[in-house]
Each structure stands twice: as C-alpha cells, then as structure tokens.
Enzyme design. Structure first.
Site, PDB file in Angstrom:
ATOM      1  N   TYR A 173       0.800  -1.215   0.000  1.00  0.00           N
ATOM      2  CA  TYR A 173       0.000   0.000   0.000  1.00  0.00           C
ATOM      3  C   TYR A 173       0.837   1.272   0.000  1.00  0.00           C
ATOM      4  O   TYR A 173       0.360   2.316  -0.463  1.00  0.00           O
ATOM      5  CB  TYR A 173      -1.026  -0.025   1.129  1.00  0.00           C
ATOM      6  CG  TYR A 173      -2.280  -0.714   0.648  1.00  0.00           C
ATOM      7  CD1 TYR A 173      -3.195  -0.042  -0.137  1.00  0.00           C
ATOM      8  CD2 TYR A 173      -2.496  -2.061   0.904  1.00  0.00           C
ATOM      9  CE1 TYR A 173      -4.323  -0.669  -0.646  1.00  0.00           C
ATOM     10  CE2 TYR A 173      -3.620  -2.705   0.406  1.00  0.00           C
ATOM     11  CZ  TYR A 173      -4.529  -2.001  -0.371  1.00  0.00           C
ATOM     12  OH  TYR A 173      -5.636  -2.634  -0.888  1.00  0.00           O
TER      13      TYR A 173
ATOM     14  N   HIS B  17      -6.365  -2.693   6.222  1.00  0.00           N
ATOM     15  CA  HIS B  17      -5.645  -3.647   5.386  1.00  0.00           C
ATOM     16  C   HIS B  17      -4.683  -4.510   6.200  1.00  0.00           C
ATOM     17  O   HIS B  17      -3.874  -5.246   5.641  1.00  0.00           O
ATOM     18  CB  HIS B  17      -4.878  -2.915   4.283  1.00  0.00           C
ATOM     19  CG  HIS B  17      -5.775  -2.315   3.248  1.00  0.00           C
ATOM     20  ND1 HIS B  17      -6.586  -3.081   2.442  1.00  0.00           N
ATOM     21  CD2 HIS B  17      -6.009  -1.024   2.896  1.00  0.00           C
ATOM     22  CE1 HIS B  17      -7.269  -2.290   1.630  1.00  0.00           C
ATOM     23  NE2 HIS B  17      -6.936  -1.037   1.888  1.00  0.00           N
TER      24      HIS B  17
ATOM     25  N   HIS C 208      -0.445 -17.370   8.482  1.00  0.00           N
ATOM     26  CA  HIS C 208       0.892 -16.778   8.514  1.00  0.00           C
ATOM     27  C   HIS C 208       1.855 -17.692   9.257  1.00  0.00           C
ATOM     28  O   HIS C 208       1.450 -18.662   9.906  1.00  0.00           O
ATOM     29  CB  HIS C 208       0.822 -15.402   9.182  1.00  0.00           C
ATOM     30  CG  HIS C 208      -0.095 -14.459   8.479  1.00  0.00           C
ATOM     31  ND1 HIS C 208      -1.448 -14.403   8.740  1.00  0.00           N
ATOM     32  CD2 HIS C 208       0.133 -13.548   7.500  1.00  0.00           C
ATOM     33  CE1 HIS C 208      -2.007 -13.502   7.954  1.00  0.00           C
ATOM     34  NE2 HIS C 208      -1.076 -12.966   7.195  1.00  0.00           N
TER      35      HIS C 208
END
Length: 730
Positions: free
Chosen positions: A252, A410, A461
C-alpha cells in the site's frame, strides 16, 4: 518539532492564497521548457526513447478506436476498465501534446472530456458500491480520485489549447462536481488517515492548483474542517514512522507513493516555499527508500498485510517516485539501480534526468541494500519490521520478520510472522490478500470473503497460533490498539545476524518472544535460518507452529497417517479453510524436506513429548475455489511454557532438464533445546562434518553488554550481549 511543522504548514497555506492569479500552463507536472528538452533529447537516451515509444504506441492504439465513455459498470468489468484506460490515455495524450506539439493529442483529450461533460452531470452514486464510499464513474470514490489525478495533469497540459468556453464547460460539468463529491460529499473518506484519503486530497489539491481555486488546495492540505485533523499534511504526520515505514505495509505504500509524490511535486512547482519534499525531515524520501528496501532481491514487494504476491518496484507508482526523488533529493546509485530494473521513466524533467544519468553509466547500476530494521507507528515506538540479508544480487537471501502495528483496514493478525526469500524465490511465503484484482467474475475484483475468513487470520501466517484462535480473536479494534515490542536487532556480523521481538498483548495470559537468526557457516553452501519461538503462560495452551511452503514435499522423518476422508482442521479462525490431509504423533525431532525451484529446503524442529505433526492444505470450505491451494505443516504442542526451536536449511540442487539431483538430505541433523528460562534460552544445532552450534539468546531486558551465565543439565553456558552462536566456522 511540532512548532517547526506548524511554521511549514503556515507557509503552505500562505502560498496557496496567491494561486488565484494568472499562471502558466502546464505547471504541476511538466513545463513547456521540460517538454522542449525531452523533444531535443529524443534519440540520445535509450530509457527515455523506450518510454516515448510506449506512450506513442498507447495513443496509436487509442486513435484506432472510437472514444468510449460508457455508463458506470461493475468493478473489474468493461466499463470500470474503460474509464481507467480513458484517464491513462488522457494523461499520456496531454504529455505527448506538450512534448511533440502534435494537436491530435490535444484534440483527443478535448473530445474525451466533451463526452464526460455530457455523462457526469447525469450520474448519482454508483449503484454497485456495495457499502463503500461510492464514486459516480466507479464503485468507490478511491477510483474517482485516481481518475481526477491523471485527468487534471492532462487538463493542465491542454489548458491553453482549449477555448474559454470549453474550459468553463469541463470545470462546471466534471472537475468541480467531482472535487466536491470527493471532499464535501465524502468528508469521512477525504479526511481519513489512509491511502484512500491520500488519493482524495491529492486529486482535489492538484485540481485546485491548476484552476487556481484556493478552497480546494486548503481542503487538501488541512482537511475539510481546516483544523489539521485531516488532509495531506496530516497523512504525512501519521502514516509513516520517523524512518519512513508505512503502516499499511509495502503493497500500500507502493500505491500511496503516487498521490504523495504527485501532489508534493505539484505544490513544489507552484509554491516551492511550502517545501513539502522537506517536510518532517524529508519523510517522502524516507518513505520511498523504506518501500524499496522491503522488496525481495528480485524487486517484488514482500506481501505483508493485504497485498499482491507479484507487485514489484517496476509498478508505475514506484517509477514515478523514483524519478521524482532522484530529481528532488539528488542523484543516488540505488535509485538508478531501481530505474534499471523498472526499464521506464516518467515523461517530465525528472524522467529525462534519470534516463540521461543511466545512459552515462558504463555498467548497469545495481540496487544494493543491507540488513535493516524499520520502526513502526508515527512516533517510531510501535514495534517494527526487521530484514536480515546475506549475499548480493537477485539470488541473495532475505529473512523478514513483522512486529509492528496492525495496519488499519488492510492489516492482518500476523504479529511475529516471518517470510524467507532464497535463490530468487519466496520460499516460506505470506499468503497476501485473497483477491483476484480487477477480475470481474471473482466478485468484481474486490476483496473476497476469504480475505477475512482466511488470509487475515493468524494461521494463514508463519507465526504461532494459540488454542487455534486468531490473535485478539480477530478483533481489528483490539489489534490496532496494541503492538509487539522490539527486543533487539543486530546485523553487525555478516556470519551471524539476529533480530528479536515479543508481545504479551495478542493472546490473553500468553507471552511470546521470537528470535530469528541468519547464520552463514563455511561448512554450509547457503545461509540458514535459526528460529526460536518462546511462549510462556500460567496455564496450559495448545500451540500451533505453522510453516507454509510451496513446491513439493520430498521427505519427513515422522510416520504419518493419511486422513481417511478430508475434513477441515476446525470451524473458524481460518482453520475451516485447511484440509487435514495427514497427521503424526512423535516425541522426537520433527524434520521435513521440500523442493522449491532448483533447491531443497529442510526444516528441523526440536523434539518434545506429545508433539502432533499435521500436514494440511488450503482449499477447504471454499465453494467458489477462491483460495490458492498450497501446503503447510503444523507442529502442535500442548503446554504452559514452550520453546519451538527450528532450523531452516537450503541445500542441494535439482534440475529436471539435466535429470540431476544432489544433496537432497542436507547437513543439519538435529536441533535440541538445552534449556530455557526467564533469563535466556540455549539450543544446540548439530549436523554432518562436525557441525555443532550452541545458540544462546537472552529472554530478559535487551543489553549489548550484559553478561549471562545459565546452567542447564549441569552445564553452564556463558555469553555477553543479547545473543551468541558458538561453533560457527567462517
């Protein structure tokens, strides 16, 4: 510091007040003098010539088809993509008109704006906005701001070509209504400290600079309430750490670099006394450098948070920032190295300078970044991001650990997560986002439901999941309010580099500490990762240590049983999307080898009683096949206190072309926890050829000079500083 910032902002606003007078066009991105210099330089600098050829080819293709300005449509569909292509073509045409003087390009911009001047007044909020801040042409206001940025540059370039009546019509029917829609109809989005807010403020501010409207410029700089709680300057204050790391992550900042640099450049040209490029100790320079340094050696950004796995420094946004930074902050070899990878320049004076200086080099410059740690949060005190590197070039090794803030909307629940890049590949990957961007059949290219139910969850993750629950129970507000604590970072010794972070704020009653080392031993062909993940609690918990990988599983040392029927591993927190393919129970060392590309990789994890080993794969509870199907291994243990001690070793070579395989079994044979306490942990790593390391890490306060002496099993282990690895051959 705050007083200095206020003075700088005052200078911006005072300068903005003088915009209403006569001004030259174009002036916010290119001038007539720069256009003439580019025209004179054509044929001299290969990179400039390539960019000009591509721009002309874009417009040749556009000229061959009728101009189409369709009514709004679905995100990712034809109408959406047509409006995106329209603004790109208008910007390209405007720049080429200035560079070449060919009036065909100016007519193209005029004729397209005529069609928008008919369509735009008829539009209300986009009917397919799906609870987002709607645009009119696009499903979200963000895309409307993208359109306005590019088209404002085009408008500036053809301003003098247009008649006063045409300018009045375009401003009345399109530009001013769009600016008001973004700023006055959507003040929450406009004042939001977020990349959406950056795009909105930049677009309205740039329009204000072109048409001489100080209202738009001041809204953009200080927010709609004019109290500085929103606006472009507040974005610079809050979205970056003091050393430039962007809180939403590399993907981003890549996207946000474009509005940040476009507007800073426009203000610099129209009101240089504002000194936006110098603001907050040149935070825009730091933002670009931090972004580029988070990229893997092949130029692809590490996919932290919501992120594409393939976005790289060759994106148009980074091309823009690299060229403008090179011009505004001074020549830099790393920026030229980035430009060589990008193989593109922007069409203004900055792009000309980069192309000229690159052509003057006798050898192609290379980007060269070492290990680095970035702080996170606007105050730099909210954790960070650590990167350890070894080697050079695209085949260098890179180990990244994330221990910063959540990252707003995000962000992912992934604290103390790591990725590993080796031999030109992301070997231990991050899933990134669950989104097929701009592919209309996949929910219009929007974020998929699985982005929330899987990609954001902790188990997606490479970090420990406690009790099969996501960090902070997947509550974004709770996760935004806390962050890990930086423990230590040391890359001074290329043979042994280390980073460590910890948190007790992501699982109630559980303290976590992860220490990762990148070790280069002369007996091993490649650097290896040593990973010590320590968890402590007053009560027992189930701890899942996952390793995501790609490629093909080659071998394990555990006797596993394939599942008789495929069932999900759980019902929520991402486990519902994992097929339980096989499992094993062992008290011994856990070892798995997989093949990825031309190299083998083995993970060796220290044994402990009652260890479950689960081989899983994404794709469960996914009726629309939205998820990328990839394997992972989970080492599960139930305990109060636990130290997962693992080594990831690259080894061997495989070539299908040559039908050749070497060293498929590697060198590391065992990892053993010798002891762990509140003061420190000691681990032994052993392998072939007499390899034996003693890894010692402090678990208490960080100190580079403190002496430690711990006794485990009748043996005393001593070291000075935060860590030590004995037995490494150099």
């Amino acid at each position: 510091m705050k007083f200095v910032r206020r003075l700088a902002l005052l200078g911006v606003l005072c300068g903005a007040a003088s915009l209403a007078g006569a001004q030259p066009h174009p002036s916010i991105f290119i001038t007539k003098q720069e256009a003439a210099a580019i025209r004179a330089a054509e044929g001299k600098y290969p990179l400039l010539d390539r960019s000009l050829r591509e721009a002309r080819a874009t417009m040749d293709s556009a000229f061959a088809k009728p101009i189409d300005v369709p009514p709004p449509g679905e995100a990712g569909g034809y109408e959406h993509e047509r409006h995106k292509q329209n603004y790109r073509e208008m910007q390209t045409a405007g720049l080429l008109y200035q560079i070449t003087g060919d009036v065909r390009y100016a007519r193209f911009v005029r004729d397209m704006l005529e069609k928008y001047a008919v369509l735009y007044p008829t539009l209300g909020a986009h009917p397919l906005n799906k609870n987002q801040s709607a645009g009119k042409l696009f499903h979200q206001a963000l895309n409307e701001a993208n359109w306005l940025v590019a088209t404002t540059i085009a408008y500036d370039c053809v301003y003098d070509f247009l008649s006063p009546a045409e300018r009045a019509r375009f401003e009345t029917n399109v530009f001013r209504p769009m600016a008001s829609w973004l700023s006055r109809e959507h003040p929450h989005e406009f004042d939001r400290i977020h990349n959406h807010g950056t795009w909105a403020t930049a677009s309205v501010g740039m329009l204000g600079l072109v048409i001489g409207d100080t209202t738009y410029v001041n809204d953009a700089l200080k927010g709609t309430t004019r109290d500085g709680s929103g606006g472009f300057v507040r974005q610079l204050d809050l979205l970056f750490s003091p050393d430039g790391y962007y809180m939403e992550g590399p993907y981003y900042i890549r996207y946000a670099l474009m509005p940040f640099y476009y507007f800073a450049e426009a203000v610099q040209r129209r009101q240089p006394s504002a000194r936006l490029y110098a603001y907050r100790d040149s935070i825009l320079k730091k933002g670009l450098y931090s972004a580029v340094q988070t990229a893997y050696p092949n130029g692809v950004f590490a996919p932290i948070n919501d992120a594409s796995r393939t976005m790289s420094i060759a994106s148009p946004e980074v091309v823009l920032a690299v060229d403008l930074a090179y011009d505004r902050y001074g020549p830099n070899a790393n920026l030229l190295g980035a430009a060589a990878i990008q193989n593109d320049v922007i069409l203004n004076g900055a792009g000309l300078k980069v192309a000229r200086d690159l052509a003057a080099r006798t050898a192609t410059p290379k980007m060269s970044f070492g290990s680095v740690e970035f702080t996170d949060g606007p105050d730099g005190k909210r954790g960070g991001l650590g990167i350890l590197r070894s080697g050079a070039g695209q085949h260098a090794t890179m180990l990244l650990m994330k221990y910063g803030v959540h990252g707003q909307g995000h962000g992912h629940f992934d604290k103390l997560h790591f990725t590993f890049f080796d031999d030109g590949r992301e070997v231990v990957p991050d899933y990134g986002f669950a989104r097929w961007i701009n592919i209309e059949p996949k929910l219009g290219g929007r974020y998929l439901p699985e982005n929330d139910t899987y990609a954001m969850q902790t188990i997606a993750h490479n970090t420990v999941t406690v009790d099969q629950r996501t960090q902070n129970d997947a509550n974004e507000d709770k996760d935004e309010a806390v962050w890990p604590e930086r423990h230590f970072f040391d890359a001074s010794n290329p043979a042994v580099q280390a980073m460590s972070a910890r948190t007790d704020k992501h699982y109630a009653g559980v303290a976590e500490q992860r220490t990762m080392l990148l070790v280069r031993d002369a007996r091993l062909p490649y650097p290896v990762v040593v990973d010590l993940f320590r968890l402590t609690s007053a009560a027992p918990h189930s701890y899942d240590y996952p390793l995501h990988f790609r490629g093909q599983l080659i071998a394990t040392n555990t006797t596993y049983a394939r599942a008789a029927s495929l069932e999900p591993l759980g019902a929520k927190f991402g486990y519902e999307h994992l097929w339980n393919e096989a499992s094993a129970r062992t008290d011994s060392t856990v070892r798995m080898t997989w093949l990825d590309g031309n190299r083998y990789y083995s993970i060796t994890t220290a044994g402990a009683p009652g260890t479950d080993v689960i081989f899983a794969r994404t794709g469960a509870s996914d009726p629309n096949f939205n998820l990328i199907v990839e394997p992972l291994m989970i080492v599960r243990r139930r305990a109060s206190d636990m130290l997962f001690a693992s080594v990831i070793e690259p080894h061997g070579y495989f070539s299908e072309l040559e039908e050749r395989s070497t060293n498929a079994r590697g060198t590391i044979e065992s990892v053993r926890v010798l002891g762990s306490s509140a003061e420190g942990s000691v681990v032994e790593v052993a392998g072939k050829n007499g390899l034996r390391w003693t890894v010692m890490v402090t678990n208490g306060p960080a100190s580079a000079t403190a002496r430690h002496a711990l006794t485990f099993g009748g043996q005393t282990y001593s070291w000075t500083g935060n860590y030590a690895v004995q037995g490494v051959q150099r």
